[in-house]
Scaffold this motif. Structure first.
Motif, PDB file in Angstrom:
ATOM      1  N   THR A 162       0.738  -1.248   0.038  1.00 25.23           N
ATOM      2  CA  THR A 162       0.094   0.093   0.126  1.00 25.23           C
ATOM      3  C   THR A 162       0.828   1.266  -0.030  1.00 25.23           C
ATOM      4  O   THR A 162       0.549   2.061  -1.069  1.00 25.23           O
ATOM      5  N   TYR A 163       1.714   1.327   0.896  1.00 28.18           N
ATOM      6  CA  TYR A 163       2.692   2.500   0.815  1.00 28.18           C
ATOM      7  C   TYR A 163       4.330   2.101   0.964  1.00 28.18           C
ATOM      8  O   TYR A 163       4.490   0.901   1.076  1.00 28.18           O
ATOM      9  N   ARG A 164       5.018   2.783   0.356  1.00 26.93           N
ATOM     10  CA  ARG A 164       6.431   2.698   0.097  1.00 26.93           C
ATOM     11  C   ARG A 164       7.000   2.485   1.496  1.00 26.93           C
ATOM     12  O   ARG A 164       6.599   3.146   2.677  1.00 26.93           O
ATOM     13  N   LEU A 165       8.017   1.455   1.673  1.00 32.82           N
ATOM     14  CA  LEU A 165       8.764   1.397   2.601  1.00 32.82           C
ATOM     15  C   LEU A 165       9.658   2.551   2.846  1.00 32.82           C
ATOM     16  O   LEU A 165       9.981   2.943   2.027  1.00 32.82           O
ATOM     17  N   PRO A 166      10.056   2.728   4.207  1.00 34.55           N
ATOM     18  CA  PRO A 166      10.940   3.967   4.378  1.00 34.55           C
ATOM     19  C   PRO A 166      12.440   3.650   4.078  1.00 34.55           C
ATOM     20  O   PRO A 166      12.737   2.423   3.631  1.00 34.55           O
ATOM     21  N   GLU A 167      13.074   4.592   3.662  1.00 33.20           N
ATOM     22  CA  GLU A 167      14.386   4.206   3.001  1.00 33.20           C
ATOM     23  C   GLU A 167      15.226   3.436   3.714  1.00 33.20           C
ATOM     24  O   GLU A 167      16.070   2.683   3.108  1.00 33.20           O
ATOM     25  N   GLU A 168      15.393   3.425   4.933  1.00 28.62           N
ATOM     26  CA  GLU A 168      16.176   2.616   5.735  1.00 28.62           C
ATOM     27  C   GLU A 168      15.953   1.041   5.810  1.00 28.62           C
ATOM     28  O   GLU A 168      16.479   0.258   5.801  1.00 28.62           O
ATOM     29  N   ALA A 169      14.354   0.959   5.953  1.00 28.29           N
ATOM     30  CA  ALA A 169      13.974  -0.405   5.648  1.00 28.29           C
ATOM     31  C   ALA A 169      14.322  -0.943   4.182  1.00 28.29           C
ATOM     32  O   ALA A 169      14.604  -2.185   4.284  1.00 28.29           O
TER      33      ALA A 169
ATOM     34  N   GLN B 112      12.839  -4.620  11.387  1.00 28.53           N
ATOM     35  CA  GLN B 112      12.634  -6.214  11.470  1.00 28.53           C
ATOM     36  C   GLN B 112      11.223  -6.116  11.733  1.00 28.53           C
ATOM     37  O   GLN B 112      10.142  -6.917  11.054  1.00 28.53           O
ATOM     38  N   GLU B 113      10.512  -5.187  12.643  1.00 28.97           N
ATOM     39  CA  GLU B 113       8.921  -5.430  12.790  1.00 28.97           C
ATOM     40  C   GLU B 113       8.179  -4.999  11.677  1.00 28.97           C
ATOM     41  O   GLU B 113       7.151  -5.522  11.403  1.00 28.97           O
ATOM     42  N   LEU B 114       8.707  -3.986  11.095  1.00 28.07           N
ATOM     43  CA  LEU B 114       7.967  -3.443   9.797  1.00 28.07           C
ATOM     44  C   LEU B 114       7.892  -4.635   8.785  1.00 28.07           C
ATOM     45  O   LEU B 114       6.814  -4.635   7.862  1.00 28.07           O
ATOM     46  N   LEU B 115       8.989  -5.261   8.659  1.00 30.24           N
ATOM     47  CA  LEU B 115       9.161  -6.554   7.572  1.00 30.24           C
ATOM     48  C   LEU B 115       8.199  -7.607   7.887  1.00 30.24           C
ATOM     49  O   LEU B 115       7.949  -8.150   6.975  1.00 30.24           O
ATOM     50  N   SER B 116       8.281  -7.750   8.986  1.00 31.36           N
ATOM     51  CA  SER B 116       7.769  -9.299   9.528  1.00 31.36           C
ATOM     52  C   SER B 116       6.292  -9.697   8.856  1.00 31.36           C
ATOM     53  O   SER B 116       6.320 -10.823   8.913  1.00 31.36           O
ATOM     54  N   PRO B 117       5.348  -8.901   8.911  1.00 36.83           N
ATOM     55  CA  PRO B 117       4.345  -9.233   8.159  1.00 36.83           C
ATOM     56  C   PRO B 117       4.061  -9.389   6.709  1.00 36.83           C
ATOM     57  O   PRO B 117       3.358 -10.049   6.094  1.00 36.83           O
TER      58      PRO B 117
ATOM     59  N   LEU C 102      16.149  -3.385  -4.611  1.00 34.31           N
ATOM     60  CA  LEU C 102      14.566  -3.446  -4.361  1.00 34.31           C
ATOM     61  C   LEU C 102      13.953  -2.576  -5.017  1.00 34.31           C
ATOM     62  O   LEU C 102      14.226  -1.134  -4.884  1.00 34.31           O
ATOM     63  N   LYS C 103      12.763  -2.777  -5.923  1.00 35.14           N
ATOM     64  CA  LYS C 103      11.971  -1.915  -6.520  1.00 35.14           C
ATOM     65  C   LYS C 103      10.748  -1.910  -5.646  1.00 35.14           C
ATOM     66  O   LYS C 103      10.254  -2.853  -5.191  1.00 35.14           O
ATOM     67  N   GLN C 104      10.342  -0.515  -5.519  1.00 38.06           N
ATOM     68  CA  GLN C 104       8.843  -0.373  -4.668  1.00 38.06           C
ATOM     69  C   GLN C 104       7.864  -0.237  -5.567  1.00 38.06           C
ATOM     70  O   GLN C 104       7.917   0.914  -6.458  1.00 38.06           O
ATOM     71  N   TYR C 105       6.610  -0.855  -5.369  1.00 36.85           N
ATOM     72  CA  TYR C 105       5.413  -0.548  -6.183  1.00 36.85           C
ATOM     73  C   TYR C 105       4.321  -0.269  -5.227  1.00 36.85           C
ATOM     74  O   TYR C 105       3.918  -1.113  -4.534  1.00 36.85           O
ATOM     75  N   ALA C 106       3.983   0.788  -4.984  1.00 35.68           N
ATOM     76  CA  ALA C 106       3.036   1.091  -3.766  1.00 35.68           C
ATOM     77  C   ALA C 106       1.743   1.690  -4.464  1.00 35.68           C
ATOM     78  O   ALA C 106       1.893   2.780  -5.395  1.00 35.68           O
TER      79      ALA C 106
END
Length: 237
Positions: A70-77, A199-204, A102-106
Motif C-alpha cells: 500500500t505504502y512505500r517502505l522507509p528508505e532505511e527499511a 525487522q518489525e516493519l518487514l515481519s508481516p 529493491l524496487k517499490q510498487y506502492a
C-alpha cells in the motif's frame, strides 16, 4: 435468383467463435499495446537515469526484488532489505560486487496518475521478468492479478489457478530473515519524527519468487534459486 441461392448456400454456415485468450495472453497483449505509451511517459525518467549513471556509474544488481504494498517502505527499511539479501548472496555478474536492488510498487496514493504509474511499472516488471524475488503485502491479490508466483515446491500453478496458497512464506516464519539485525527506520510526520524497528516493519510481509512459463526468465536464475534456498532455510510451509 442469386440472392436466394446465397441464402441457401450460407444458411447453415456458423461464424467462427473467437478463442478466449488466457490470462497470460491478455497481459501480454495489454503490454504490447501500452509499452510505447509507457516508454514515452518514462522518457524524462530515462534521461535523468542516464545522467545519474554517468555521474555515479552504473551498477547492475545480482538480485532484483520487488516490493508490492500500500505504502512505500522507509528508505532505511528498503536499504536493510538490500543489504540483507546481498550479505547472503554471491557475485553473479562478475563485477566484483554483490548487489541486491529493491524496487517499490506502492498503490496507496489517492492520486490517479501515481496509482497508474505504479500499476504500469509493475506490469512491465512482471512481463519483462525483471524481479525474481517478491515482498508482498497481499500475495493472494497479487497472484489473482498477475499470476506470477511459483509454488514453494518449485512447480508452476495452472493458468486458471488464482490462489496464492503454497507460493509464499511470511518473513517472520523464515528463521534466517527473522534473525537479521536490520536496524531502525525514521521519517518525519508533521512536526514529529516516527521511528521503529525495520525487522518489525518487514515481519508481516510475505516472501515469494516468480515462476517462468516461457523461455523468458529473470537474470541469474540459478544463483537466485540458491539465495532463495538460503533465505527460506528452516522455514515451515
Amino acid at each position: 435468383m442469386a440472392s436466394e441461392y446465397l441464402k441457401k448456400k450460407y444458411q447453415d454456415v456458423k461464424p467462427d467463435v473467437p478463442r478466449e485468450l488466457t490470462k497470460a495472453e491478455k497481459r501480454k497483449n495489454w503490454w504490447d499495446y501500452h509499452k510505447w505509451h509507457v516508454g514515452i511517459a518514462l522518457l524524462l525518467l530515462a534521461v535523468v537515469g542516464s545522467i545519474v549513471r554517468d555521474v555515479f556509474g552504473q551498477v547492475k544488481p545480482d538480485y532484483q526484488i520487488a516490493y508490492v504494498g500500500t505504502y512505500r517502505l522507509p528508505e532505511e527499511a528498503a536499504a536493510a532489505v538490500e543489504t540483507a539479501f546481498a550479505s547472503l548472496g554471491e557475485d553473479l555478474n562478475g563485477d566484483g560486487k554483490v548487489v541486491a536492488a529493491l524496487k517499490q510498487y506502492a498503490f496507496g496514493s489517492e492520486d490517479p496518475s501515481t496509482f497508474a504509474a505504479a500499476q504500469v511499472s509493475l506490469m512491465g516488471d512482471v512481463l519483462e521478468c525483471e524481479s525474481y524475488f517478491f515482498l508482498l503485502e497481499d500475495p493472494d491479490q497479487f497472484q489473482r492479478e498477475y499470476h506470477t508466483l511459483r509454488r514453494l515446491d518449485g512447480t508452476l500453478p495452472e493458468e486458471e489457478e488464482d490462489s496464492a496458497e503454497g507460493t509464499y512464506l511470511a518473513w517472520a516464519d523464515c528463521p534466517v530473515l527473522a534473525a537479521l539485525e536490520l536496524g531502525e527506520y525514521s521519517y518525519g510526520l508533521m512536526d514529529s519524527a516516527m521511528t521503529g524497528s525495520n525487522q518489525e516493519l518487514l515481519s508481516p510481509l510475505c516472501l515469494a519468487r516468480r515462476g517462468f512459463w516461457t523461455e523468458k526468465a529473470s537474470a541469474y536464475t540459478e544463483g537466485c534459486d540458491e539465495l532463495w534456498n538460503k533465505l527460506t532455510e528452516g522455514a515451515a510451509p
